[in-house]
Design a protein around this motif. Structure first.
Motif, mmCIF file in Angstrom:
data_model
loop_
_atom_site.group_PDB
_atom_site.id
_atom_site.type_symbol
_atom_site.label_atom_id
_atom_site.label_comp_id
_atom_site.label_asym_id
_atom_site.label_seq_id
_atom_site.Cartn_x
_atom_site.Cartn_y
_atom_site.Cartn_z
ATOM 1 N N ARG A 58 0.837 -1.086 -0.025
ATOM 2 C CA ARG A 58 0.048 0.049 -0.035
ATOM 3 C C ARG A 58 0.959 1.243 -0.085
ATOM 4 N N SER A 59 2.109 1.291 0.509
ATOM 5 C CA SER A 59 2.835 2.219 0.451
ATOM 6 C C SER A 59 3.478 2.517 -0.902
ATOM 7 N N GLY A 60 3.387 1.587 -1.726
ATOM 8 C CA GLY A 60 3.772 1.617 -3.232
ATOM 9 C C GLY A 60 2.983 2.237 -3.953
ATOM 10 N N LEU A 61 1.673 1.914 -3.519
ATOM 11 C CA LEU A 61 0.386 2.341 -4.235
ATOM 12 C C LEU A 61 0.343 3.980 -4.029
ATOM 13 N N ALA A 62 0.498 4.290 -2.694
ATOM 14 C CA ALA A 62 0.809 5.751 -2.477
ATOM 15 C C ALA A 62 1.516 6.316 -3.328
ATOM 16 N N ALA A 63 2.794 5.822 -3.235
ATOM 17 C CA ALA A 63 3.839 6.426 -4.155
ATOM 18 C C ALA A 63 3.405 6.313 -5.520
ATOM 19 N N THR A 64 2.956 5.443 -6.064
ATOM 20 C CA THR A 64 2.623 5.696 -7.645
ATOM 21 C C THR A 64 1.277 6.488 -7.815
ATOM 22 N N ARG A 65 0.339 6.510 -6.876
ATOM 23 C CA ARG A 65 -0.616 7.477 -7.146
ATOM 24 C C ARG A 65 -0.109 9.070 -7.141
ATOM 25 N N ALA A 66 0.942 9.221 -6.292
ATOM 26 C CA ALA A 66 1.568 10.508 -6.000
ATOM 27 C C ALA A 66 2.063 10.896 -7.454
ATOM 28 N N THR A 67 2.503 9.869 -7.951
ATOM 29 C CA THR A 67 3.336 10.390 -9.424
ATOM 30 C C THR A 67 2.382 10.405 -11.002
ATOM 31 N N LEU A 68 1.044 10.009 -10.454
ATOM 32 C CA LEU A 68 0.082 10.042 -11.658
ATOM 33 C C LEU A 68 -0.263 11.460 -11.744
ATOM 34 N N GLU A 69 -0.645 11.625 -13.233
ATOM 35 C CA GLU A 69 -1.008 13.113 -13.428
ATOM 36 C C GLU A 69 -2.125 13.857 -12.617
ATOM 37 N N ARG A 70 -3.199 12.824 -12.154
ATOM 38 C CA ARG A 70 -4.071 13.340 -11.417
ATOM 39 C C ARG A 70 -4.516 12.274 -10.237
ATOM 40 N N PRO A 71 -3.798 12.356 -9.151
ATOM 41 C CA PRO A 71 -3.598 11.663 -8.195
ATOM 42 C C PRO A 71 -5.170 11.466 -7.441
ATOM 43 N N ASP A 72 -5.921 12.278 -7.514
ATOM 44 C CA ASP A 72 -7.172 12.342 -6.828
ATOM 45 C C ASP A 72 -8.159 11.472 -7.803
ATOM 46 N N ALA A 73 -7.874 11.097 -9.006
ATOM 47 C CA ALA A 73 -8.734 10.267 -9.825
ATOM 48 C C ALA A 73 -8.444 8.808 -9.460
ATOM 49 N N HIS A 74 -7.739 8.229 -8.557
ATOM 50 C CA HIS A 74 -7.547 7.026 -8.210
ATOM 51 C C HIS A 74 -7.693 6.906 -6.907
ATOM 52 N N LEU A 75 -8.112 5.478 -6.625
ATOM 53 C CA LEU A 75 -8.629 5.176 -5.256
ATOM 54 C C LEU A 75 -7.976 3.835 -4.842
#
Ligand SMILES: N[C@@H](CCC(=O)N[C@@H](CS)C(=O)NCC(=O)O)C(=O)O
Length: 353
Positions: A212-229
């Motif tokens: 889940r830490s890796g997911l948080a890291a990936t989410r932060a690098t995506l163009e729109r982090p808020d668009a991912h859950l």
């Protein structure tokens, strides 16, 4: 045994006592060669002047290189903490970026001195590849989906493409999870985060699964982090920790007590901001940690101020956590189970004494 040997020495059984002395001699030599500060790895690193530290090729919050190849993160901090303990110099590190598949061979072959690469402590890895010296981040595996997919639970992933990194616990846990949930598992495999992130962003899979830490890291690098859950299910235990090779207990101790130093310092309120303050409250435990009382550094084959050096350059566990993955960073991870035991968490370091 010594008493009885001496008694025999003075009597007629002098010769018969010989095996006893021999045993003592053998025991003494065994203890002297395996004694505290004897470590070939430590000796080699001291001669070389840098610690070779294996870490992730790029995982925000844990090991993220900048354009100059300089790393920041919880794991790269740990590499620097070990260098600080040895040399009072956090830059005395050679970073060796590794994929998940490369990491254990790098350790067992001797091309790195330690591995600090979001690696889960498991029984088979412990037996086959080396010693885990502790846990620097308690994690668990999860799933992330684009919000617009409408998926709200991992139990809705039947027969959906799942992006996953090869040669990881992630791969194995996902197989278990889909099997016990009676869902069809459709993995899409990758080697690195760069590849998997791109594939996910381009819709090559419905979900991405990892720590889940890796997911948080990936989410932060995506163009729109808020668009991912990140979905609510935590499907495994992922105690992430640094590793060393088997067979060098002295070196394992240096690395283990580096982590213990950072956790104990947090518990005692010692920070990079106050560690060098001469008016710092020195109760006996603090004095042992800072090396102003006792010779604990020497026991490890280091300077007695080894732990003070770590805190001066890197900070205590909390400082490293908050700087790299904490609530005010792009990853935004609350301490959760990674709190100190005194705050209801799992972090509990043995005492320096
Ligand atoms: N903790 C797991 C997973 C470790 C892992 O490699 N995770 C992936 C996703 S967070 C990763 O770090 N990939 C980075 C890369 O190789 O570029 C393990 O030890 O097997």
């Amino acid at each position: 045994m010594i008493k009885s040997a001496l008694k025999h020495w003075n009597g007629r059984t002098r010769f018969a006592a010989y095996p006893c002395w021999l045993a003592l001699f053998v025991l003494a030599s065994v203890f002297s060669t395996s004694s505290y500060a004897q470590s070939t790895t430590l000796q080699q690193i001291k001669e070389r002047g840098v610690v070779k530290c294996g870490l992730n090729k790029g995982l925000k919050g844990f090991a993220q290189p900048n354009s100059l190849g300089d790393y920041s993160g919880l794991d790269s901090d740990f590499c620097r903490a070990v260098a600080s303990a040895l040399f009072d110099d956090p830059t005395a590190v050679e970073f060796v970026p590794l994929t998940a598949s490369e990491r254990f061979a790098a350790l067992t072959s001797g091309s790195i001195d330690l591995l600090a690469r979001n690696t889960t402590w498991t029984l088979s890895r412990n037996i086959e590849y080396g010693e885990f010296i502790g846990v620097n981040y308690y994690d668990g595996q999860g799933f992330m989906v684009p919000k617009r997919s409408g998926i709200r639970s991992a139990l809705e992933l039947d027969n959906k493409g799942i992006c996953v990194i090869k040669d990881t616990t992630t791969e194995l846990n996902a197989i278990d999870f889909f099997s016990v949930s009676s869902m069809r598992y459709r993995p899409v495999y990758f080697d690195t985060n760069a590849e998997i992130n791109e594939a996910y962003a381009n819709g090559r899979c419905a979900a991405i699964t990892t720590d889940r830490s890796g997911l948080a890291a990936t989410r932060a690098t995506l163009e729109r982090p808020d668009a991912h859950l990140v979905l609510p299910e935590v499907i495994s235990k992922e105690p992430l920790g640094p590793m060393v090779r088997h067979g060098d207990a002295g070196w394992a101790n240096v690395v283990r007590w580096t982590l213990n130093c950072m956790i104990n310092a947090e518990e005692m309120g010692i920070t990079s901001g106050n560690v060098s303050n001469p008016t710092i409250d020195t109760n006996p435990a603090t004095a042992r940690l800072l090396g102003t009382a006792g010779e604990f550094g020497e026991l490890l084959g280091l300077r007695n101020s080894w732990c003070a050096s770590i805190i001066k350059h890197i900070g205590n566990y909390s400082e490293s956590y908050e700087r790299n993955v904490g609530i005010n960073t792009a990853l935004g991870l609350a301490r959760g189970v990674n709190k100190l035991w005194t705050d209801g968490g799992l972090l509990y370091a043995p005492p320096i004494r």
